[in-house]
Design a protein around this motif. Structure first.
Motif: not given
Ligand code: HEM
Length: 407
Positions: A61-66, A304-308, A351-356
């Motif tokens: 969710r974080a990546v798709t909304n970033d 960008v740091t994702v899950a460390g 999820y995010g702007p590209h949500f279906c």
């Protein structure tokens, strides 16, 4: 940190082959990648190099909304991918970033709101009833993919688009050719050009201005072009993507019926307790591995740091919505099909702007189809041993090629 240290710290690159899996089996390679870490590296059968893979629900969710991850950049890069061919069209929402992406989606939004979809529900129900009556009149056995799961979503999306029913067969043929490379990349390219030419022509025709017409997707696109909100070629690209997306329901509902037929106790419950059906559809959406491997990547615009894990500017990243839907921190006992699961915040539609775009439409069609299977065909069961049901091979989107059933 010098370069050697950085490379040593990177997880290994795993080859992820295209697998032809049976039924709704969860991809064993994806299961392994999920065990290996929240962020791993993959190499898919086509394209160049490797990409990051993010599998945990919160990280997906974080990546798709970033906004630091771009879709637009993917077009210019030969990112490692599942699909052998790669045919983005101008104005394809899948390959745009905000604000252009937002502007394009706004142009068609009214067709996909609750009101827009509910407007269509009665017409859709009538179309499905007609198909069901024909199947009942011919009697068992029948291939439900051919008789219901194929024609119904095609009819609905054509209705939504404003495509005349006489043109449905060629829409279906073009969609298949565009989504598959089985007939060669050139044939796919030609089908894309033909569909684009068709929509360019439809968009250029004068609208008769009645309410129904204006609320079709082509009607909305025509208005947006006339108002200078989008260009004519963006309108064509958008029309093409929605038309193609419309047939996703064929596979997803085919998988739903396959799951119900292989879980008779769940099927019996839905017959006895119709109120459970909407919840059950969400659980089926969560549970069904809708696609093979992963879809479209994103490219980091900055570090960008994702899950460390540090993802550097320019590196491609995939998320797996399938993996996120099996994250045990969000979905206890994720492998079990539980119609009482609540809450069920699955990300089957992204999820995010590209949500279906078509999520609400897909849900409406799924409700009508599941109602029809349960209520119109008492005693519905496979007409062949289950292991003989054939699933699509080499497909990006998974689903039964045919569903021979009897009742
Ligand atoms: C059960 C059926 C369906 C499923 C599971 C599904 C799933 C998805 C997913 C996972 C995405 C991608 C999100 C991302 O890029 O991160 C997507 C995007 C999209 N879908 Fe669907 N979909 C379905 C039905 C439909 C239908 C019926 C339509 C059109 C009528 C449609 C049109 C689209 C379009 C145009 C996009 C691109 C949106 C964007 O990038 O902004 N889909 N869908």
């Amino acid at each position: 940190m010098d370069e050697t240290t950085t490379t040593a710290a990177l997880p290994p690159v795993r080859h992820w082959p295209a697998l032809d899996l049976f039924g709704v089996e969860f991809d064993p390679v994806l299961a392994e990648l999920m065990r290996e870490g929240p962020v791993t590296r993959i190499k898919l059968p086509n394209g160049d190099g490797w990409a990051w893979l993010v599998t945990r629900y919160d990280d997906v969710r974080a990546v798709t909304n970033d906004p630091r991850f771009s879709r637009k950049l993917v077009v210019e890069n030969d990112v490692t991918r599942l699909a052998p061919h790669f045919i983005p069209v101008d104005g394809a929402v899948g390959f745009e970033d905000p604000p252009d992406h937002t502007r394009l989606r706004r142009a068609v939004a009214p067709a996909f709101t609750t009101r827009g979809v509910e407007r269509l529900r009665e017409r859709a129900r009538r179309m499905l009833d007609e198909l069901v009556e024909e199947v009942l009149a011919d009697g068992p056995p029948a291939d439900f993919t051919e008789r219901l799961l194929g024609p119904f979503p095609l009819a609905v999306v054509c209705e939504l688009m404003g495509v005349p029913s006489i043109d449905r067969p060629r829409m279906h043929e073009w969609t298949n050719l565009i989504l598959s490379s089985a007939h060669g990349v050139e044939r796919s390219q030609r089908a894309k050009e033909d569909m684009c030419a068709y929509f360019a022509d439809l968009l250029s025709q004068p609208r008769d201005g009645d309410g129904d017409d204006d609320e079709s997707v082509v009607g909305l696109l025509g208005t947006a072009v006339a108002n200078g909100e989008i260009t004519a070629s963006e309108a064509v690209g958008l029309a093409l993507l929605i038309q193609i997306g419309g047939e996703a329901v064929t596979n997803n509902c085919g998988n739903m019926l396959f799951v119900l037929l292989t879980h008779p106790e769940h099927m019996a419950r839905l017959r006895a307790e119709p109120d459970v059906r909407p919840r059950a559809i969400d659980e089926l959406l969560r549970y069904i591995p809708h696609r093979s491997a992963v879809g479209l990547s994103r490219i980091a615009l900055e570090d960008v740091t994702v899950a460390g894990v540090r993802i550097r500017a320019g590196e491609p990243v995939y998320v797996s919505y399938l993996a996120a839907n099996r994250d045990p921190h969000v979905f206890p006992a994720p492998e079990s099909l539980d119609f009482d699961r609540s809450p069920n915040p699955h990300v089957a539609f992204g999820y995010g702007p590209h949500f279906c775009v078509g999520a609400m439409l897909a849900r409406m069609e799924s409700e009508l189809l599941v109602d029809a299977f349960l209520d119109r065909f008492p005693g519905l069961r496979f007409a062949v041993p289950v292991e003989e049901v054939r699933f699509r091979r080499g497909a990006l989107i998974r689903g039964p090629e045919s569903l021979p059933v009897t009742w």
